[in-house]
Design an enzyme around this catalytic site. Structure first.
Site, PDB file in Angstrom:
ATOM      1  N   CYS A 143      15.241 -10.801 -48.692  1.00 50.01           N
ATOM      2  CA  CYS A 143      15.748  -9.678 -47.991  1.00 50.01           C
ATOM      3  C   CYS A 143      16.548 -10.142 -46.976  1.00 50.01           C
ATOM      4  O   CYS A 143      16.125 -10.772 -45.940  1.00 50.01           O
ATOM      5  CB  CYS A 143      14.421  -9.023 -47.220  1.00 50.01           C
ATOM      6  SG  CYS A 143      14.866  -7.945 -46.034  1.00 50.01           S
ATOM      7  N   CYS A 146      16.380  -8.544 -43.416  1.00 51.51           N
ATOM      8  CA  CYS A 146      14.952  -9.349 -42.636  1.00 51.51           C
ATOM      9  C   CYS A 146      15.326 -10.591 -42.124  1.00 51.51           C
ATOM     10  O   CYS A 146      14.878 -10.826 -40.940  1.00 51.51           O
ATOM     11  CB  CYS A 146      13.672  -8.939 -43.556  1.00 51.51           C
ATOM     12  SG  CYS A 146      13.517  -7.892 -44.450  1.00 51.51           S
ATOM     13  N   ASP A 147      15.760 -11.550 -42.915  1.00 52.63           N
ATOM     14  CA  ASP A 147      15.723 -12.903 -42.695  1.00 52.63           C
ATOM     15  C   ASP A 147      17.139 -13.538 -42.325  1.00 52.63           C
ATOM     16  O   ASP A 147      16.979 -14.523 -41.893  1.00 52.63           O
ATOM     17  CB  ASP A 147      15.084 -13.632 -43.966  1.00 52.63           C
ATOM     18  CG  ASP A 147      13.604 -13.043 -44.115  1.00 52.63           C
ATOM     19  OD1 ASP A 147      12.929 -13.065 -42.942  1.00 52.63           O
ATOM     20  OD2 ASP A 147      13.175 -13.229 -45.138  1.00 52.63           O
TER      21      ASP A 147
END
Ligand code: NDP
Length: 322
Positions: A143, A146-147
């Site tokens: 992701c 997200c990261d």
């Protein structure tokens, strides 16, 4: 609905962000709600170390703790949770009978419900190579939204050649000028416009005809390099990187839901009310055919599905169906 089984207004299959949001909204609408989850509640969110893009939560929160809070909120409104595997869905009267593995508190492994919300999610496909599981959350990610921000100005590798890989490589190139896309074919599968954006981006290097054999880490316990093999020449090489984002497709978890209409990739088609092609069955979260899969979009789907289930039940009762 006459049955010796325990009866619910809504049974939610899957306890990720979509399922728990649906549970909270449905229980708060005074519906009798059961969430059935095979594993730990929270779904993919439990793997997120620092969740920092959920509106209203300014300080980064651990995904596991975030999920526990979601569950508690749903329970506080009266939703029940059951950890087991759903094995079947059958039409029964005005609603459905759901079979689960084993017995539940001495009751049979069957429940009746007027509506079902399917929130079983989708799994990221894995490469299945050494280092992938070991360094998950420590440089290996599925992701970028997200990261990605944790690897600002670092060396980032992206694996895959579809829309997700190319789109996310483009996103990551806004965080660092050192992105390398590695794809097993000599050309991208992604739509031309998306692929062209990657090919013309000076911050992105592309390595075609190449597979990743291993993800290596170092003393720090985080990703440090990738072992590559050119599948045309057989030549091996190793490149340094701090993070590797893997986008090689998704697998929706739809084993149970063969009767609802799906798209060509196996995702459930819904209308904007989260209604599937089968009356009384709704779908929410990553299992739906939709363009953007995030915790916030899953939670939104869950709230809408719960609202739609409540409307459906109210119409059913008004029609004298129950
Ligand atoms: P895709 O299935 O489209 O692409 C997966 C990519 O990963 C392919 O290039 C494939 O290679 C490669 N791959 C698969 N398995 C392996 C493996 N074991 N090792 C190395 N490479 C592998 O998945 P996406 O997630 O990109 O997209 C899924 C769907 O979602 C598509 O329909 C896509 O169009 C859609 N989507 C749309 C977006 C948009 O419109 N903005 C954004 C993201 C996704 P190969 O080409 O050799 O098969």
């Amino acid at each position: 609905m006459e049955s010796k089984n325990a009866c619910y207004d809504v049974i939610i299959i899957g306890g990720g962000a979509a399922g728990m949001s649906a549970a909270q909204y449905a229980a708060r609408s005074n519906l009798k709600v059961l969430v059935i989850e095979e594993k730990t509640e929270g779904g993919q969110a439990v793997f997120i170390d620092r969740l920092e893009n959920y509106p209203g939560i300014a300080e980064p929160v651990n995904g596991f703790n975030f999920s526990l809070t979601m569950k508690k909120q749903a329970e506080d409104f009266g939703a029940e949770f059951l950890r087991t595997k759903v094995t079947g869905i059958d039409r029964a009267g005005d609603g459905y009978e759901i079979s689960v593995e084993g017995e539940y508190a001495g009751k049979s492994g069957k429940f009746n419900t007027l509506t079902i919300i399917i929130a079983t999610g989708a799994e990221h496909r894995k490469l299945g190579i050494p280092g992938e599981d070991e360094y998950f959350g420590r440089g290996v990610s599925y992701c970028a939204t997200c990261d990605g921000p944790f690897f600002r100005n670092k060396k980032i590798a992206v694996i895959g050649g579809g829309d997700a890989a190319c789109g996310e490589a483009d996103f990551l190139s806004r965080l660092t000028d050192d992105v390398t896309v590695i794809h097993r074919k000599p050309h991208f599968r992604a739509q031309k416009a998306v692929a062209d954006k990657v090919l013309s981006n000076p911050k992105i290097k592309v390595i075609f005809n190449t597979v990743v054999m291993e993800i290596k880490g170092g003393g720090s316990g985080t990703v440090e390099s990738l072992v590559l093999r050119n599948i045309q020449t057989g030549e091996g090489s190793e490149i340094k990187c701090d993070a590797v984002f893997i986008f090689i497709g998704m697998t929706p978890r739809t084993e149970l839901t063969a009767t609802v209409e799906m798209d060509g990739n196996g995702y459930i088609i819904t209308d904007e009310n989260m209604a599937t092609s089968v009356p009384g069955i709704f779908a929410a979260g990553d299992i739906r055919a939709k363009p953007f899969r995030q915790i916030i979009t899953a939670a939104s789907d869950g709230a809408i599905a719960a609202h739609s289930a409540a409307e459906y039940i109210s119409n059913l009762k008004a029609d004298g169906g129950k």
